[in-house]
Design a protein around this motif. Structure first.
Motif, PDB file in Angstrom:
ATOM      1  N   PHE A   1      42.192  36.381  23.868  1.00  0.00           N
ATOM      2  CA  PHE A   1      42.511  37.754  24.267  1.00  0.00           C
ATOM      3  C   PHE A   1      42.914  38.550  23.022  1.00  0.00           C
ATOM      4  CE2 PHE A   1      43.639  35.497  28.308  1.00  0.00           C
ATOM      5  CZ  PHE A   1      42.646  36.078  29.083  1.00  0.00           C
ATOM      6  N   PRO A   2      42.337  39.749  22.817  1.00  0.00           N
ATOM      7  CA  PRO A   2      42.647  40.524  21.606  1.00  0.00           C
ATOM      8  C   PRO A   2      44.139  40.791  21.413  1.00  0.00           C
ATOM      9  CG  PRO A   2      40.750  41.456  22.745  1.00  0.00           C
ATOM     10  CD  PRO A   2      41.306  40.406  23.647  1.00  0.00           C
ATOM     11  N   LYS A   3      44.891  40.930  22.512  1.00  0.00           N
ATOM     12  CA  LYS A   3      46.319  41.236  22.403  1.00  0.00           C
ATOM     13  C   LYS A   3      47.189  40.018  22.726  1.00  0.00           C
ATOM     14  CE  LYS A   3      45.120  45.796  24.245  1.00  0.00           C
ATOM     15  NZ  LYS A   3      45.214  46.659  25.444  1.00  0.00           N
ATOM     16  N   ALA A   4      46.630  38.821  22.532  1.00  0.00           N
ATOM     17  CA  ALA A   4      47.321  37.598  22.958  1.00  0.00           C
ATOM     18  C   ALA A   4      48.709  37.468  22.354  1.00  0.00           C
ATOM     19  CB  ALA A   4      46.475  36.379  22.604  1.00  0.00           C
TER      20      ALA A   4
ATOM     21  N   PRO B   1      46.060  47.541  38.260  1.00  0.00           N
ATOM     22  CA  PRO B   1      44.999  48.025  37.362  1.00  0.00           C
ATOM     23  C   PRO B   1      45.286  47.730  35.894  1.00  0.00           C
ATOM     24  CG  PRO B   1      45.576  49.696  38.998  1.00  0.00           C
ATOM     25  CD  PRO B   1      46.583  48.619  39.134  1.00  0.00           C
ATOM     26  N   GLU B   2      46.591  47.686  35.545  1.00  0.00           N
ATOM     27  CA  GLU B   2      46.968  47.446  34.139  1.00  0.00           C
ATOM     28  C   GLU B   2      46.512  46.083  33.628  1.00  0.00           C
ATOM     29  OE1 GLU B   2      49.524  50.568  35.835  1.00  0.00           O
ATOM     30  OE2 GLU B   2      48.959  48.546  36.478  1.00  0.00           O
ATOM     31  N   ILE B   3      46.303  45.141  34.539  1.00  0.00           N
ATOM     32  CA  ILE B   3      45.881  43.796  34.126  1.00  0.00           C
ATOM     33  C   ILE B   3      44.549  43.858  33.368  1.00  0.00           C
ATOM     34  CG2 ILE B   3      45.008  41.589  35.009  1.00  0.00           C
ATOM     35  CD1 ILE B   3      48.015  41.660  34.987  1.00  0.00           C
ATOM     36  N   LEU B   4      43.641  44.725  33.825  1.00  0.00           N
ATOM     37  CA  LEU B   4      42.309  44.823  33.222  1.00  0.00           C
ATOM     38  C   LEU B   4      42.389  45.248  31.765  1.00  0.00           C
ATOM     39  CD1 LEU B   4      40.396  46.546  36.165  1.00  0.00           C
ATOM     40  CD2 LEU B   4      40.468  44.109  35.604  1.00  0.00           C
ATOM     41  N   SER B   5      43.213  46.254  31.484  1.00  0.00           N
ATOM     42  CA  SER B   5      43.323  46.737  30.109  1.00  0.00           C
ATOM     43  C   SER B   5      44.218  45.844  29.255  1.00  0.00           C
ATOM     44  CB  SER B   5      43.869  48.175  30.099  1.00  0.00           C
ATOM     45  OG  SER B   5      45.150  48.232  30.718  1.00  0.00           O
ATOM     46  N   MET B   6      45.253  45.265  29.859  1.00  0.00           N
ATOM     47  CA  MET B   6      46.166  44.407  29.101  1.00  0.00           C
ATOM     48  C   MET B   6      45.428  43.199  28.533  1.00  0.00           C
ATOM     49  SD  MET B   6      49.660  42.531  30.389  1.00  0.00           S
ATOM     50  CE  MET B   6      50.392  44.047  30.969  1.00  0.00           C
TER      51      MET B   6
END
Length: 807
Positions: free
Chosen positions: A51-54, A126-131
C-alpha cells in the motif's frame, strides 16, 4: 596465468568427478533450501507493505485491562469520528464491519439465477478506498461507496457473476433473513499484486449498514464491531500520536461515576501499524488467522544452519581433495607460485563449483516448487525467484558462500610445505583433522535438531487431532441456512426431523447459531441476586435448540437439557463449568440470568468442552435457547451412509425451499483448519529435515571414502592378524557414531529449550519426553552408519596383500 588457472580448474573438475559431484550436489541442495526459505520469509515480511501509504496507516485496537482482559482488534463504531478531536495528527479515519457469510445472487438476462455463498465481505466507509489506494478497473472511486445499497466487487467476484462484461450498473441480490436486498454494483477493483491482511471479495457501503440497524447501536461505545483505521499526516508523528492514546481513552470513556485513573485501569486504545498485523498480532476478533514472527525466526535460522551444512561439506571435501593434490600444489610453489596466486587459484576453483551449483539450485527450485506450494499452502510462481530483490539476495549469497567455502581451503593449500608433500607425507595421522571433526559434529547437530523439532511438532498435531474435546466431532454435519430458507427450515424443523431421523444413519438433528471453531460473540451475563460487579465478566454466547446437547453428545453435570418452549419467557440458558466458575455461582440451576436483554432460567450446566481452538483454554460459555436466531442445521450421522444422508437432506431442504443453495461442511474438518499454520510448519520442517539429512549424508559419504582410503594399509594388517570383517567395519564406522553421540549431547538441551518455548503458546500441549530425543539421535546414528558402511565394506574386502603392497 589466468588462462592456466582456468584450464587447471576445469581439468581438476573432470579428474575428481566423484568428489566434485558431492561438493556441487550438497551445495546446490543447501542453496535451494535457502532460496525456498528466502522467498517465503520475504513474502511474509512484505505483508501490507504494497500500500502506498502503508507507513502512515494504523489500526486502532482496544485493550481491556480490568476484569475483562481481552485485547480487541475491533472497536466501537464511534471511535473513528471521535479520535480526530483528540489527535490532530490523524488525517483520516475509515471503518470496516464484517458482514459474515451471505447468499448473493444475480439474475441474468435469460432469467436464470446464479447464486453463491460469499464469506469475505465488509461494510466499508468511503474513506477506506482512498486510504488504501484501492485501484478501480471500472467505476468511480470517489463516489462508489457513497450511496445506500451500493457495492464494490473484486475483479474475481465480478467475473464470477457477470463474466467479462463490465459489472458497473448491474445488480446483485443479497438474502438477509426473509428480505432480498437489491445492491447496485458501483465499481470493480484491480487485484492486489501483494499480500495483505485485508481479504475481501466485496465491499458494501457503510450507509447501507447504518440504514438497517438501530441508532443506539451505532452510537454504542461498548460494542466492538468495527475495524477502525487511522491515516497519519506524517509517519514521523507516530510516537506523538501514540502518546495521546491515553488521553483519548480517558475522554472517550469519560463517565461521572469514574475518574480518569479508573477508566485507564479498565481500557486503553492503541495504534497498531498495519505492517505489524500479519506477524505480530493475535488479538481477539482478528479479521483472519495471522501468522507468527516466531516462524520467521525459526525458518531463517533453519536456512542459515542448512546453508552452513552445505558450506561445511564443501570445505571438508575441498580440503581432503587438496591433500590428494599436494604434489601438484608443491610443484607450483617450487616453480615460483606465490601464496596469493595459490589462494586465487583455489578461490577460483571454488567459485567454478559454486556457479555450477547455482545452475542446479535453480533447476531444483523449479522442480520442487509445485511440491513446496502444496506443502505450505502458497502459490509461488517461477518468476518470484527472479524479482530484483531476490536476484540481489542470490548474488550476495553466491559471493558470501564463495568466500566462506573458498577462504579456508585456500589458506590450507597455501600453507603446504612443498618438501614434505614431495616426499609423500600427506598427513600425520590416518584420520580426520580437528576442524573437520568439528564441522561433521555441527552437521549432526543440525540434523538431530531438525529431527527433534519435526517429531515434537508432529506429536503436537496428533494431540490436536486426537484430543477428547468434550463432544463427539466425528461425522457431525453442518448445513448453512440462508435468507428465507433459514426461516422455512426453522419453521419446518419438526417435520424435517420426523422425515430424516433414523434414516441413512442420521441420529440427531439440531439448530445452532455457531459451530465449534467459529468465533463466538461476547457479552455480560447478569445473574439476578448476584450484585457483585466482579462476578459479571463477559462470556461467550450462542443460540441453539433443545437438540443441541444430544447432537453434540455433551455431558450434563447439573440440571437438565432445554425442552421445547422452556420457561414462560420462552428462553432458558445452559452454562458450561467455566461460566459457573467465572460467575462464582454455587448452585446455578434455577437462577435467573439476562444477556442482551433476554431473561430466562438457568436450566443446567454442561461439562466443559472445547468449542474453539486448542491454542486457548475453555472460556465461559452461555448457550441460550432460541431456535429463531440459529444459522446452521446440525446433524449427527453414524455409519457409512454419509453421502446418502447428504443427498437425502439436500432433497428435503429443496422441498421446503425450492432452489435453495445447499452448503454443508463437517465440523471436524472445520476444526482441523484452525491449525493450518502449525501444519505448514510441520510440512516445512519435514521437507527441510529430509534435505538436511541428504546434505549431511553427501558430506559423510565423501569424508568416509577419504578415511577408508587412508586406512587401507591398517585394515590390511589387521586382516592379516586375524581381525574379522564385522570388527573392521565397526572400527571404520565407530568414529562417525562418536560424532553423532557428541552432537546429540550438545544439541539436546537447546532443542529441549526451544521446543518448550514453542509449546508454551498452547493451552493444551504435549509433554516433552526422552524418547523423542533418543529417537532423533538413534535415527541420525543409523543414517550415519548406513552412509559409512558401504565404504567400510568395500575397504575390508580388499586383498591385504594388494593393500599393503600398494601402500
Amino acid at each position: 596465468m589466468i588462462k592456466n588457472f582456468i584450464i587447471t580448474a576445469w581439468r581438476n573438475l573432470l579428474k575428481y568427478k566423484f568428489n566434485n559431484m558431492l561438493n556441487i550436489a550438497g551445495l546446490a541442495l543447501a542453496m535451494a533450501c535457502c532460496l525456498f526459505i528466502i522467498v517465503y520469509v520475504k513474502d511474509e515480511l512484505n505483508y501490507d507493505k504494497g500500500f502506498p501509504k502503508a507507513n502512515r496507516i494504523f489500526r486502532i485496537t482496544n485493550e481491556g485491562l480490568g476484569k475483562n482482559i481481552k485485547h480487541l482488534a475491533a472497536t466501537s463504531p464511534v471511535v473513528a469520528s471521535t479520535i480526530k478531536n483528540y489527535i490532530p495528527e490523524i488525517q483520516q479515519t475509515g471503518r470496516l464491519h464484517y458482514i459474515g457469510s451471505q447468499l448473493i445472487a444475480h439474475e441474468r438476462d435469460n432469467g436464470t439465477e446464479v447464486k453463491f455463498e460469499e464469506k469475505e465481505g465488509y461494510h466499508a466507509d468511503p474513506e477506506i478506498l482512498s486510504m488504501f489506494n484501492l485501484r478501480f478497473i471500472a467505476g468511480n472511486p470517489h463516489t462508489a461507496l457513497n450511496d445506500v445499497n451500493s457495492v464494490v466487487l473484486t475483479a474475481e467476484m465480478a467475473e464470477k457473476y457477470f463474466g467479462m462484461v463490465s459489472p458497473v450498473g448491474k445488480t446483485l441480490i443479497v438474502s438477509r433473513d426473509t428480505d432480498r436486498i437489491v445492491m447496485k454494483v458501483t465499481g470493480a477493483l484491480k487485484p492486489l499484486n501483494f499480500k495483505t491482511h485485508l481479504k475481501f471479495n466485496y465491499l458494501i457501503s457503510m450507509s447501507t449498514f447504518n440504514a438497517s440497524v438501530d441508532e443506539g447501536l451505532l452510537t454504542s461505545k461498548r460494542w466492538s464491531g468495527f475495524y477502525t483505521y487511522a491515516l497519519l499526516d506524517d509517519a514521523k508523528n507516530y510516537a506523538r500520536a501514540a502518546g495521546k492514546m491515553k488521553e483519548f481513552t480517558a475522554g472517550f470513556y469519560a463517565s461521572p461515576t469514574e475518574t480518569r485513573e479508573q477508566v485507564l485501569r479498565e481500557q486503553l486504545f492503541h495504534l497498531q501499524p498495519i505492517t505489524d498485523i500479519h506477524l505480530h498480532s493475535k488479538l481477539e476478533k482478528e479479521m483472519n488467522a495471522n501468522s507468527d514472527s516466531t516462524y520467521i525466526y525459526i525458518f531463517s535460522f533453519a536456512a542459515i544452519l542448512i546453508m552452513l551444512m552445505g558450506c561445511i561439506n564443501f570445505m571438508n571435501i575441498s580440503i581432503l581433495q587438496s591433500i590428494r593434490r599436494m604434489k601438484e600444489i608443491s610443484v607450483r610453489k617450487i616453480l615460483g607460485a606465490t601464496m596469493k596466486q595459490m589462494m586465487v587459484q583455489t578461490l577460483g576453483e571454488s567459485y567454478l563449483h559454486i556457479l555450477l551449483s547455482v545452475g542446479i539450485t535453480l533447476f531444483l527450485f523449479f522442480l520442487f516448487l509445485p511440491v513446496y506450494n502444496e506443502l505450505i499452502g502458497v502459490n509461488y510462481s517461477y518468476r518470484d525467484v527472479f524479482e530484483p530483490e531476490n536476484v540481489i539476495i542470490l548474488l550476495l549469497l553466491i559471493i558470501a558462500v564463495g568466500l566462506l567455502c573458498g577462504l579456508y581451503p585456500a589458506t590450507f593449500v597455501s600453507g603446504f610445505t612443498p618438501l614434505n608433500a614431495l616426499k609423500g607425507k600427506k598427513t600425520s595421522t590416518p584420520s580426520i583433522g580437528p576442524l573437520s571433526k568439528t564441522f561433521i559434529v555441527f552437521q549432526f547437530i543440525v540434523s538431530i535438531f531438525l529431527i527433534i523439532c519435526t517429531i515434537v511438532i508432529n506429536r503436537q498435531m496428533l494431540l490436536f487431532s486426537n484430543k477428547n474435546l468434550g463432544f463427539d466431532k466425528q461425522q457431525l454435519l453442518a448445513v448453512k441456512l440462508f435468507g428465507d430458507t433459514r426461516e422455512k427450515v426453522i419453521q419446518s424443523i419438526g417435520t424435517l426431523r420426523g422425515q430424516l431421523l433414523n434414516t441413512n444413519g442420521i441420529t440427531e438433528m439440531s439448530l445452532v447459531s455457531r459451530l465449534p471453531g467459529e468465533r463466538l460473540g461476547m457479552d455480560q451475563f447478569v445473574v439476578d441476586n448476584v450484585p457483585d460487579v466482579e462476578s459479571r465478566p463477559e462470556v461467550r454466547f450462542m443460540w441453539a435448540d433443545e437438540n443441541f446437547v444430544p447432537a453434540m453428545r455433551l455431558e450434563m453435570k447439573q440440571g437438565r437439557n432445554f425442552f421445547q418452549g422452556n420457561s414462560s419467557s420462552g428462553t432458558a440458558f445452559i452454562l458450561n463449568e467455566s461460566a459457573v466458575k467465572a460467575l462464582h455461582l454455587k448452585s446455578p440451576v434455577g437462577m435467573v440470568g439476562t444477556i442482551q436483554n433476554n431473561k430466562g432460567e438457568i436450566a443446567g450446566v454442561v461439562k466443559d468442552f472445547n468449542f474453539s481452538s486448542l491454542h486457548a483454554g475453555v472460556e465461559p460459555l452461555v448457550i441460550q435457547y432460541d431456535p429463531n436466531k440459529t444459522n446452521y442445521l446440525l446433524l449427527k450421522v453414524i455409519g457409512r451412509n454419509v453421502q446418502e444422508a447428504i443427498h437425502q437432506l439436500k432433497t428435503k431442504v429443496n422441498d421446503i425451499s425450492p432452489g435453495a443453495l445447499f452448503s454443508y461442511s463437517f465440523v471436524d474438518e472445520n476444526l482441523d483448519r484452525l491449525y493450518e499454520s502449525e501444519k505448514r510448519m510441520l510440512n516445512v520442517f519435514t521437507f527441510f529435515t529430509i534435505l538436511s539429512i541428504i546434505i549431511s549424508c553427501l558430506g559423510i559419504f565423501g569424508i568416509s571414502s577419504y578415511v577408508s582410503n587412508l586406512r587401507i594399509k591398517e585394515i590390511g594388517i589387521r586382516k592379516v592378524l586375524g581381525a574379522s570383517s564385522v570388527h573392521l567395519i565397526l572400527l571404520l564406522c565407530k568414529q562417525f557414531l562418536w560424532f553423532v553421540g557428541i552432537a546429540f549431547l550438545l544439541v539436546s538441551p537447546f532443542a529441549w529449550w526451544s521446543m518448550n518455548k514453542w509449546l508454551s503458546d498452547f493451552a493444551y500441549r504435549i509433554d516433552l519426553q526422552v524418547w523423542m530425543f533418543v529417537s532423533a539421535g538413534a535415527l541420525s546414528g543409523i543414517i550415519a552408519f548406513l552412509t559409512v558402511v558401504s565404504h567400510a565394506i568395500r575397504t575390508t574386502r580388499i586383498n591385504p596383500i594388494k593393500s599393503i603392497r600398494v601402500e
